[in-house]
Design a protein around this motif. Structure first.
Motif, PDB file in Angstrom:
ATOM      1  N   PHE A 122       0.833  -1.204   0.000  1.00 15.47           N
ATOM      2  CA  PHE A 122       0.000   0.000   0.000  1.00 15.47           C
ATOM      3  C   PHE A 122       0.873   1.262   0.000  1.00 15.47           C
ATOM      4  CE2 PHE A 122       0.581  -1.604   4.298  1.00 15.47           C
ATOM      5  CZ  PHE A 122       1.063  -0.501   4.985  1.00 15.47           C
ATOM      6  N   PRO A 123       0.450   2.322  -0.683  1.00 20.68           N
ATOM      7  CA  PRO A 123       1.267   3.537  -0.785  1.00 20.68           C
ATOM      8  C   PRO A 123       1.121   4.460   0.428  1.00 20.68           C
ATOM      9  CG  PRO A 123      -0.728   3.798  -2.073  1.00 20.68           C
ATOM     10  CD  PRO A 123      -0.755   2.388  -1.527  1.00 20.68           C
ATOM     11  N   VAL A 136     -17.238   7.168   7.461  1.00 21.29           N
ATOM     12  CA  VAL A 136     -16.473   5.946   7.208  1.00 21.29           C
ATOM     13  C   VAL A 136     -16.919   5.355   5.889  1.00 21.29           C
ATOM     14  CG1 VAL A 136     -15.854   3.651   8.035  1.00 21.29           C
ATOM     15  CG2 VAL A 136     -16.318   5.457   9.685  1.00 21.29           C
ATOM     16  N   GLU A 137     -15.962   4.905   5.107  1.00 23.39           N
ATOM     17  CA  GLU A 137     -16.286   4.186   3.873  1.00 23.39           C
ATOM     18  C   GLU A 137     -15.348   3.000   3.711  1.00 23.39           C
ATOM     19  OE1 GLU A 137     -15.122   5.483  -0.016  1.00 23.39           O
ATOM     20  OE2 GLU A 137     -13.907   7.135   0.791  1.00 23.39           O
ATOM     21  N   VAL A 138     -15.857   1.970   3.053  1.00 17.51           N
ATOM     22  CA  VAL A 138     -15.027   0.845   2.642  1.00 17.51           C
ATOM     23  C   VAL A 138     -14.911   0.925   1.127  1.00 17.51           C
ATOM     24  CG1 VAL A 138     -14.781  -1.647   2.550  1.00 17.51           C
ATOM     25  CG2 VAL A 138     -15.765  -0.578   4.586  1.00 17.51           C
ATOM     26  N   SER A 139     -13.715   1.223   0.650  1.00  8.75           N
ATOM     27  CA  SER A 139     -13.502   1.427  -0.781  1.00  8.75           C
ATOM     28  C   SER A 139     -13.104   0.115  -1.445  1.00  8.75           C
ATOM     29  CB  SER A 139     -12.401   2.474  -1.008  1.00  8.75           C
ATOM     30  OG  SER A 139     -12.021   2.510  -2.375  1.00  8.75           O
ATOM     31  N   GLU A 140     -13.948  -0.363  -2.356  1.00  7.93           N
ATOM     32  CA  GLU A 140     -13.595  -1.564  -3.103  1.00  7.93           C
ATOM     33  C   GLU A 140     -12.470  -1.271  -4.088  1.00  7.93           C
ATOM     34  OE1 GLU A 140     -16.850  -3.537  -4.918  1.00  7.93           O
ATOM     35  OE2 GLU A 140     -18.075  -3.580  -3.095  1.00  7.93           O
ATOM     36  N   GLU A 141     -12.472  -0.081  -4.663  1.00 10.25           N
ATOM     37  CA  GLU A 141     -11.445   0.286  -5.646  1.00 10.25           C
ATOM     38  C   GLU A 141     -10.057   0.305  -5.020  1.00 10.25           C
ATOM     39  OE1 GLU A 141     -10.201   4.062  -8.508  1.00 10.25           O
ATOM     40  OE2 GLU A 141     -12.098   4.097  -7.428  1.00 10.25           O
ATOM     41  N   ARG A 142      -9.923   0.934  -3.830  1.00  7.49           N
ATOM     42  CA  ARG A 142      -8.624   1.017  -3.160  1.00  7.49           C
ATOM     43  C   ARG A 142      -8.397  -0.151  -2.200  1.00  7.49           C
ATOM     44  NH1 ARG A 142     -10.846   5.904  -2.240  1.00  7.49           N
ATOM     45  NH2 ARG A 142     -10.894   5.507   0.005  1.00  7.49           N
ATOM     46  N   ASP A 143      -9.441  -0.923  -1.939  1.00  3.47           N
ATOM     47  CA  ASP A 143      -9.391  -2.055  -1.013  1.00  3.47           C
ATOM     48  C   ASP A 143      -8.876  -1.602   0.354  1.00  3.47           C
ATOM     49  OD1 ASP A 143      -9.696  -4.631  -0.077  1.00  3.47           O
ATOM     50  OD2 ASP A 143      -7.742  -5.308  -0.798  1.00  3.47           O
ATOM     51  N   GLU A 144      -9.617  -0.664   0.947  1.00  3.94           N
ATOM     52  CA  GLU A 144      -9.237  -0.165   2.264  1.00  3.94           C
ATOM     53  C   GLU A 144     -10.442   0.441   2.976  1.00  3.94           C
ATOM     54  OE1 GLU A 144      -6.174   2.738   1.478  1.00  3.94           O
ATOM     55  OE2 GLU A 144      -7.623   4.369   1.330  1.00  3.94           O
ATOM     56  N   VAL A 145     -10.297   0.566   4.296  1.00  5.78           N
ATOM     57  CA  VAL A 145     -11.271   1.276   5.110  1.00  5.78           C
ATOM     58  C   VAL A 145     -10.745   2.693   5.325  1.00  5.78           C
ATOM     59  CG1 VAL A 145     -12.493   1.325   7.329  1.00  5.78           C
ATOM     60  CG2 VAL A 145     -11.903  -0.869   6.281  1.00  5.78           C
ATOM     61  N   GLU A 168      -8.000  21.635  18.321  1.00  2.00           N
ATOM     62  CA  GLU A 168      -8.893  20.620  17.778  1.00  2.00           C
ATOM     63  C   GLU A 168      -8.190  19.986  16.584  1.00  2.00           C
ATOM     64  OE1 GLU A 168     -13.546  20.249  17.213  1.00  2.00           O
ATOM     65  OE2 GLU A 168     -12.676  21.408  15.558  1.00  2.00           O
ATOM     66  N   VAL A 169      -7.991  18.705  16.679  1.00  2.00           N
ATOM     67  CA  VAL A 169      -7.209  17.977  15.690  1.00  2.00           C
ATOM     68  C   VAL A 169      -8.147  17.203  14.773  1.00  2.00           C
ATOM     69  CG1 VAL A 169      -5.474  16.184  15.358  1.00  2.00           C
ATOM     70  CG2 VAL A 169      -5.273  17.770  17.276  1.00  2.00           C
ATOM     71  N   GLU A 170      -7.870  17.274  13.479  1.00  2.00           N
ATOM     72  CA  GLU A 170      -8.632  16.473  12.529  1.00  2.00           C
ATOM     73  C   GLU A 170      -7.802  15.262  12.122  1.00  2.00           C
ATOM     74  OE1 GLU A 170     -11.174  16.707   8.349  1.00  2.00           O
ATOM     75  OE2 GLU A 170     -10.419  18.537   9.291  1.00  2.00           O
ATOM     76  N   TYR A 171      -8.442  14.110  12.164  1.00  2.00           N
ATOM     77  CA  TYR A 171      -7.799  12.839  11.841  1.00  2.00           C
ATOM     78  C   TYR A 171      -8.403  12.256  10.564  1.00  2.00           C
ATOM     79  CZ  TYR A 171      -5.670  11.973  16.517  1.00  2.00           C
ATOM     80  OH  TYR A 171      -4.907  12.011  17.656  1.00  2.00           O
ATOM     81  N   VAL A 172      -7.562  11.542   9.830  1.00  2.00           N
ATOM     82  CA  VAL A 172      -8.020  10.635   8.780  1.00  2.00           C
ATOM     83  C   VAL A 172      -7.360   9.294   9.068  1.00  2.00           C
ATOM     84  CG1 VAL A 172      -7.955  10.048   6.328  1.00  2.00           C
ATOM     85  CG2 VAL A 172      -8.344  12.423   7.027  1.00  2.00           C
ATOM     86  N   TYR A 173      -8.168   8.246   9.160  1.00  2.00           N
ATOM     87  CA  TYR A 173      -7.652   6.899   9.389  1.00  2.00           C
ATOM     88  C   TYR A 173      -7.787   6.080   8.115  1.00  2.00           C
ATOM     89  CZ  TYR A 173      -7.871   7.529  14.521  1.00  2.00           C
ATOM     90  OH  TYR A 173      -7.705   7.949  15.821  1.00  2.00           O
ATOM     91  N   ARG A 174      -6.697   5.407   7.750  1.00  2.00           N
ATOM     92  CA  ARG A 174      -6.731   4.443   6.646  1.00  2.00           C
ATOM     93  C   ARG A 174      -6.389   3.058   7.185  1.00  2.00           C
ATOM     94  NH1 ARG A 174      -2.212   5.359   2.710  1.00  2.00           N
ATOM     95  NH2 ARG A 174      -3.149   3.645   1.546  1.00  2.00           N
ATOM     96  N   VAL A 175      -7.112   2.056   6.718  1.00  2.00           N
ATOM     97  CA  VAL A 175      -6.708   0.668   6.951  1.00  2.00           C
ATOM     98  C   VAL A 175      -6.534   0.052   5.570  1.00  2.00           C
ATOM     99  CG1 VAL A 175      -7.224  -1.497   8.120  1.00  2.00           C
ATOM    100  CG2 VAL A 175      -8.092   0.649   9.066  1.00  2.00           C
ATOM    101  N   PRO A 176      -5.306   0.126   5.009  1.00  2.00           N
ATOM    102  CA  PRO A 176      -5.075  -0.355   3.646  1.00  2.00           C
ATOM    103  C   PRO A 176      -4.584  -1.804   3.587  1.00  2.00           C
ATOM    104  CG  PRO A 176      -3.180   0.867   4.398  1.00  2.00           C
ATOM    105  CD  PRO A 176      -4.142   0.823   5.561  1.00  2.00           C
ATOM    106  N   HIS A 177      -4.526  -2.460   4.749  1.00  2.00           N
ATOM    107  CA  HIS A 177      -3.966  -3.803   4.888  1.00  2.00           C
ATOM    108  C   HIS A 177      -4.638  -4.389   6.128  1.00  2.00           C
ATOM    109  CE1 HIS A 177      -0.973  -6.767   6.276  1.00  2.00           C
ATOM    110  NE2 HIS A 177      -0.280  -6.646   5.154  1.00  2.00           N
TER     111      HIS A 177
END
Length: 298
Positions: free
Chosen positions: A91-92, A149-158, A179-188
């Motif tokens: 994953f990149p 929250v999304e589950v991307s089939e194209e990128r295969d990640e949450v 106030e902190v903004e987060y982005v979470y990726r689960v690519p694996h």
């Protein structure tokens, strides 16, 4: 007799070591998916990984003498291998290549819990005020605000976005609460990458990765990555900050039961703040992951 990993898990790239911590010509042993592995680096600096037989930590070896090797990839400061047939790419994390970032491994820490349990904990914001008090959270600012929250089939990640939380000290470079903004990726299935507001540059984000090495179904090693925009802190200070955070998480994680992650949504009572965890469990189930989890009853 440990059960064989499911085919999806077997064919994944798995992290096994910080590359610069592998010594040239010296053996280091580890465990991956209940299999004992040996590792070293050759004179060219490239890692070599193979199934261990009677090798022990610290033994001398000429890497060129190892003929029956496992696949190896180096990425993000770490060595990755695969017990099956790996995909071509990992994953990149494009931010890692940005020239002005401070990139570092922040240690490899053993945890008596499954790799999926550790990923789920990484996704949880609700514990910030209670476990990371006066660093990542504090009372009375305990609410986890609505996020997407999304589950991307194209990128295969949450992907979880618009995650916001008030933090007394969001990073080593922070000088005041924000106030902190987060982005979470689960690519694996066993790795997660966090992007969070950068105190030094509001237009960019600091990047923190947790790469879990599933040693057995109920034990793992957490390999920690930081890719930071920070022109003032030393690498030692940045590492210490992240290790403090993880040191607070470790006993909480190890007290969770069961050690494997239940994928049945009825097994543990979810709340609104658990949207990313629910999506992650569903994604694992859809992929057919059975290693380190309690599969949903059919």
């Amino acid at each position: 007799m440990p059960k064989a990993p499911d085919p999806i898990t077997r064919d994944l790239w798995h992290v096994v070591a910080a590359t610069d911590e592998l010594k040239i010509g010296l053996i280091e042993t580890t465990l991956l998916l209940d299999r004992r592995l040996a590792m070293t680096r050759g004179l060219d600096g490239e890692p070599v990984v193979w199934f261990a037989t009677d090798e022990e930590n610290g033994d001398d070896i000429d890497a060129d003498s190892v003929l029956d090797r496992l696949p190896v990839k180096t990425a993000y400061g770490y060595t990755w291998t695969c017990l099956g047939t790996p995909s071509a790419e990992l994953f990149p994390i494009p931010e890692f290549a940005e020239a002005d970032r401070v990139n570092m491994s922040c240690g490899s820490i053993g945890i008596h819990v499954s790799a999926p349990r550790a990923v789920e904990n990484f996704l949880d914001m609700g514990h910030f005020p209670y476990v990371h008090t006066d660093i990542l959270g504090s009372e009375p600012h305990t609410e986890v605000k609505e996020y997407d929250v999304e589950v991307s089939e194209e990128r295969d990640e949450v992907l979880a976005t618009k995650c916001k939380f008030m933090q007394p000290r969001a990073a080593k470079s922070a000088t005041q609460a924000m106030e902190v903004e987060y982005v979470y990726r689960v690519p694996h299935p066993f790795c997660s990458v966090l992007y969070k507001s950068c105190p030094e540059d509001e237009s960019r984000r600091d990047v923190i990765g947790i790469f879990l090495q599933p040693m057995t179904e109920e034990t793992c090693r957490a390999h920690l990555l930081q890719s930071m925009i920070d022109s003032t802190s030393t690498i030692t200070d940045l590492r210490r900050f992240q290790q403090t955070i993880f040191g607070q998480d470790k006993p909480i994680l190890e007290n969770q039961y069961p050690k494997k992650l239940p994928l049945d949504p009825r097994a543990e009572t979810p709340i609104r703040a658990d949207k990313s965890a629910i999506a992650y469990r569903r994604w694992l189930s859809q992929k057919g992951i059975t290693y380190g989890v309690i599969p949903q009853a059919s």
